[in-house]
Motif scaffolding. Structure first.
Motif, PDB file in Angstrom:
ATOM      1  N   THR A 117       0.840  -1.191   0.000  1.00  0.00           N
ATOM      2  CA  THR A 117       0.000   0.000   0.000  1.00  0.00           C
ATOM      3  C   THR A 117       0.880   1.248   0.000  1.00  0.00           C
ATOM      4  O   THR A 117       2.109   1.173   0.120  1.00  0.00           O
ATOM      5  CB  THR A 117      -0.931   0.026   1.221  1.00  0.00           C
ATOM      6  OG1 THR A 117      -0.140   0.125   2.426  1.00  0.00           O
ATOM      7  CG2 THR A 117      -1.808  -1.217   1.266  1.00  0.00           C
ATOM      8  N   GLU A 169     -15.660   5.927   2.979  1.00  0.00           N
ATOM      9  CA  GLU A 169     -16.341   6.832   2.051  1.00  0.00           C
ATOM     10  C   GLU A 169     -17.684   6.235   1.666  1.00  0.00           C
ATOM     11  O   GLU A 169     -17.780   5.059   1.311  1.00  0.00           O
ATOM     12  CB  GLU A 169     -15.501   7.058   0.799  1.00  0.00           C
ATOM     13  CG  GLU A 169     -16.092   8.058  -0.179  1.00  0.00           C
ATOM     14  CD  GLU A 169     -15.167   8.327  -1.340  1.00  0.00           C
ATOM     15  OE1 GLU A 169     -15.364   9.339  -2.033  1.00  0.00           O
ATOM     16  OE2 GLU A 169     -14.224   7.525  -1.556  1.00  0.00           O
ATOM     17  N   ARG A 178     -11.140   3.423   2.952  1.00  0.00           N
ATOM     18  CA  ARG A 178     -10.160   4.306   2.317  1.00  0.00           C
ATOM     19  C   ARG A 178      -8.877   4.428   3.120  1.00  0.00           C
ATOM     20  O   ARG A 178      -8.125   5.378   2.955  1.00  0.00           O
ATOM     21  CB  ARG A 178     -10.770   5.699   2.099  1.00  0.00           C
ATOM     22  CG  ARG A 178     -11.967   5.737   1.172  1.00  0.00           C
ATOM     23  CD  ARG A 178     -11.661   5.114  -0.169  1.00  0.00           C
ATOM     24  NE  ARG A 178     -12.776   5.209  -1.106  1.00  0.00           N
ATOM     25  CZ  ARG A 178     -12.969   4.403  -2.133  1.00  0.00           C
ATOM     26  NH1 ARG A 178     -12.099   3.417  -2.348  1.00  0.00           N
ATOM     27  NH2 ARG A 178     -13.995   4.559  -2.932  1.00  0.00           N
ATOM     28  N   HIS A 198      -1.859   9.883   5.561  1.00  0.00           N
ATOM     29  CA  HIS A 198      -2.888   8.942   5.084  1.00  0.00           C
ATOM     30  C   HIS A 198      -2.198   7.653   4.658  1.00  0.00           C
ATOM     31  O   HIS A 198      -1.383   7.640   3.734  1.00  0.00           O
ATOM     32  CB  HIS A 198      -3.649   9.569   3.913  1.00  0.00           C
ATOM     33  CG  HIS A 198      -4.884   8.818   3.533  1.00  0.00           C
ATOM     34  ND1 HIS A 198      -5.911   9.399   2.818  1.00  0.00           N
ATOM     35  CD2 HIS A 198      -5.293   7.544   3.782  1.00  0.00           C
ATOM     36  CE1 HIS A 198      -6.871   8.509   2.626  1.00  0.00           C
ATOM     37  NE2 HIS A 198      -6.510   7.371   3.203  1.00  0.00           N
ATOM     38  N   ILE A 201      -3.239   3.286   1.281  1.00  0.00           N
ATOM     39  CA  ILE A 201      -3.853   3.674   0.012  1.00  0.00           C
ATOM     40  C   ILE A 201      -3.510   2.615  -1.021  1.00  0.00           C
ATOM     41  O   ILE A 201      -2.376   2.124  -1.076  1.00  0.00           O
ATOM     42  CB  ILE A 201      -3.343   5.068  -0.417  1.00  0.00           C
ATOM     43  CG1 ILE A 201      -3.678   6.102   0.658  1.00  0.00           C
ATOM     44  CG2 ILE A 201      -3.950   5.471  -1.744  1.00  0.00           C
ATOM     45  CD1 ILE A 201      -3.014   7.441   0.437  1.00  0.00           C
ATOM     46  N   THR A 203      -3.335   2.426  -4.575  1.00  0.00           N
ATOM     47  CA  THR A 203      -2.555   2.556  -5.810  1.00  0.00           C
ATOM     48  C   THR A 203      -1.811   3.887  -5.839  1.00  0.00           C
ATOM     49  O   THR A 203      -2.189   4.835  -5.133  1.00  0.00           O
ATOM     50  CB  THR A 203      -3.474   2.506  -7.046  1.00  0.00           C
ATOM     51  OG1 THR A 203      -4.315   3.680  -7.063  1.00  0.00           O
ATOM     52  CG2 THR A 203      -4.337   1.250  -7.041  1.00  0.00           C
ATOM     53  N   ALA A 205      -1.888   6.098  -8.200  1.00  0.00           N
ATOM     54  CA  ALA A 205      -2.808   7.124  -8.706  1.00  0.00           C
ATOM     55  C   ALA A 205      -3.695   7.658  -7.586  1.00  0.00           C
ATOM     56  O   ALA A 205      -3.926   8.865  -7.476  1.00  0.00           O
ATOM     57  CB  ALA A 205      -3.662   6.551  -9.833  1.00  0.00           C
ATOM     58  N   GLU A 206      -4.200   6.743  -6.752  1.00  0.00           N
ATOM     59  CA  GLU A 206      -5.017   7.177  -5.619  1.00  0.00           C
ATOM     60  C   GLU A 206      -4.191   7.999  -4.641  1.00  0.00           C
ATOM     61  O   GLU A 206      -4.684   8.979  -4.062  1.00  0.00           O
ATOM     62  CB  GLU A 206      -5.613   5.957  -4.914  1.00  0.00           C
ATOM     63  CG  GLU A 206      -6.671   5.226  -5.710  1.00  0.00           C
ATOM     64  CD  GLU A 206      -7.134   3.958  -5.015  1.00  0.00           C
ATOM     65  OE1 GLU A 206      -8.321   3.622  -5.137  1.00  0.00           O
ATOM     66  OE2 GLU A 206      -6.302   3.305  -4.347  1.00  0.00           O
ATOM     67  N   ALA A 207      -2.932   7.624  -4.468  1.00  0.00           N
ATOM     68  CA  ALA A 207      -2.061   8.371  -3.561  1.00  0.00           C
ATOM     69  C   ALA A 207      -1.912   9.817  -4.027  1.00  0.00           C
ATOM     70  O   ALA A 207      -1.953  10.752  -3.210  1.00  0.00           O
ATOM     71  CB  ALA A 207      -0.697   7.693  -3.462  1.00  0.00           C
ATOM     72  N   GLU A 208      -1.731  10.025  -5.329  1.00  0.00           N
ATOM     73  CA  GLU A 208      -1.612  11.386  -5.852  1.00  0.00           C
ATOM     74  C   GLU A 208      -2.903  12.168  -5.644  1.00  0.00           C
ATOM     75  O   GLU A 208      -2.880  13.361  -5.326  1.00  0.00           O
ATOM     76  CB  GLU A 208      -1.251  11.347  -7.337  1.00  0.00           C
ATOM     77  CG  GLU A 208       0.179  10.920  -7.612  1.00  0.00           C
ATOM     78  CD  GLU A 208       1.186  11.849  -6.957  1.00  0.00           C
ATOM     79  OE1 GLU A 208       1.000  13.083  -7.028  1.00  0.00           O
ATOM     80  OE2 GLU A 208       2.159  11.344  -6.378  1.00  0.00           O
ATOM     81  N   GLN A 209      -4.052  11.509  -5.813  1.00  0.00           N
ATOM     82  CA  GLN A 209      -5.328  12.173  -5.587  1.00  0.00           C
ATOM     83  C   GLN A 209      -5.492  12.579  -4.131  1.00  0.00           C
ATOM     84  O   GLN A 209      -5.960  13.689  -3.825  1.00  0.00           O
ATOM     85  CB  GLN A 209      -6.470  11.251  -6.018  1.00  0.00           C
ATOM     86  CG  GLN A 209      -6.535  11.007  -7.513  1.00  0.00           C
ATOM     87  CD  GLN A 209      -7.598   9.981  -7.886  1.00  0.00           C
ATOM     88  OE1 GLN A 209      -8.152   9.296  -7.036  1.00  0.00           O
ATOM     89  NE2 GLN A 209      -7.883   9.889  -9.168  1.00  0.00           N
ATOM     90  N   TRP A 210      -5.091  11.686  -3.223  1.00  0.00           N
ATOM     91  CA  TRP A 210      -5.222  12.011  -1.807  1.00  0.00           C
ATOM     92  C   TRP A 210      -4.253  13.116  -1.390  1.00  0.00           C
ATOM     93  O   TRP A 210      -4.557  13.918  -0.503  1.00  0.00           O
ATOM     94  CB  TRP A 210      -5.002  10.764  -0.956  1.00  0.00           C
ATOM     95  CG  TRP A 210      -6.179   9.834  -0.934  1.00  0.00           C
ATOM     96  CD1 TRP A 210      -6.242   8.568  -1.441  1.00  0.00           C
ATOM     97  CD2 TRP A 210      -7.475  10.103  -0.374  1.00  0.00           C
ATOM     98  NE1 TRP A 210      -7.498   8.035  -1.242  1.00  0.00           N
ATOM     99  CE2 TRP A 210      -8.269   8.951  -0.579  1.00  0.00           C
ATOM    100  CE3 TRP A 210      -8.034  11.197   0.275  1.00  0.00           C
ATOM    101  CZ2 TRP A 210      -9.598   8.869  -0.154  1.00  0.00           C
ATOM    102  CZ3 TRP A 210      -9.357  11.119   0.700  1.00  0.00           C
ATOM    103  CH2 TRP A 210     -10.128   9.977   0.492  1.00  0.00           C
TER     104      TRP A 210
END
Length: 234
Positions: A117, A169, A178, A198, A201, A203, A205-210
């Motif tokens: 993760t 979420e 999440r 956080h 997480i 992926t 991509a999700e890490a960049e979004q968060w």
């Protein structure tokens, strides 16, 4: 050891490895791009010079040794155990070498944990005292009052310095996990630095979004408290 002495040692090591004269070896090192020029997938946290001064070997040497030892198919605990067995240091530096090797070889991406993760962290310094920040984030309805759509459920006892929360979420298919959130508040003079970490997480991509999400969330906190310290979320 000074940086100049360390550089001279690298020149001599290159001379022994390549057969170059001193001037040619020195010129090659001065013009060699860092890190990725050696085929690194990503940069380790610490510089080659710092890890060499602490462990006696540079990153390329550690990569060669671990490749010849447990190899790239080994797990994180297996690599760490091998480094512990074959080095004169332990603890923090074992983990540093292991994670650096995993970053360089692509076994572990930046921000990725041993379980696969990802973890991201954002912080912002506010022009307000720590007690005011903690009261708003932890007492006045909790931090999730500022994050519509997310539910933060406390997972640590009241009063701890860095409380932890599970993050869920709500969506059309119900609640989705999440990961885990940690909130830290530290005194910086007369101000307070708020750090959001956080974990778990799924992926990159999700890490960049968060990362973007929590940076914006910290701006919201600063605006609500009227306490922006002029220190951008990072």
């Amino acid at each position: 050891m000074t940086s100049q002495e360390s550089f001279k040692r690298r020149v001599r090591e290159r001379m022994a490895r390549t057969g170059e004269r001193y001037a040619a070896a020195r010129r090659s090192l001065l013009t060699e791009p860092p890190g990725t020029s050696s085929g690194w997938v990503s940069e380790p946290e610490l510089s080659d010079e710092r890890v060499r001064d602490a462990t006696g070997l540079g990153w390329d040497e550690w990569v060669a040794r671990i490749d010849a030892g447990p190899g790239r198919s080994a797990s994180h605990p297996e690599i760490a155990a091998w480094v512990t067995e074959h080095a004169a240091f332990s603890g923090w530096w074992v983990q540093t070498v292991t994670v650096g090797y995993e970053r360089i070889t692509g076994i572990r991406l930046p921000g990725q944990m041993p379980d696969g993760t990802f973890t991201v962290s954002r912080s912002r310094t506010l022009d307000v005292d720590r007690e005011t920040v903690r009261a708003r984030l932890l007492d006045d309805g909790g931090p999730d009052t500022l994050v519509p759509g997310l539910a933060l459920t406390a997972r640590s006892r009241p009063g701890v310095k860095s409380p932890r929360f599970t993050v869920t979420e709500s969506g059309p298919d119900g609640e989705a996990d999440r990961g885990m959130l940690m909130l830290s508040t530290d005194v910086v003079g007369q101000r307070c630095r708020v750090t959001v970490t956080h974990e778990r997480i799924g992926t990159p991509a999700e890490a960049e979004q968060w990362k973007k999400f929590w940076a914006e969330w910290l701006v919201t906190v600063a605006d609500e408290l009227g306490a922006d310290g002029g220190d951008p979320a990072r």
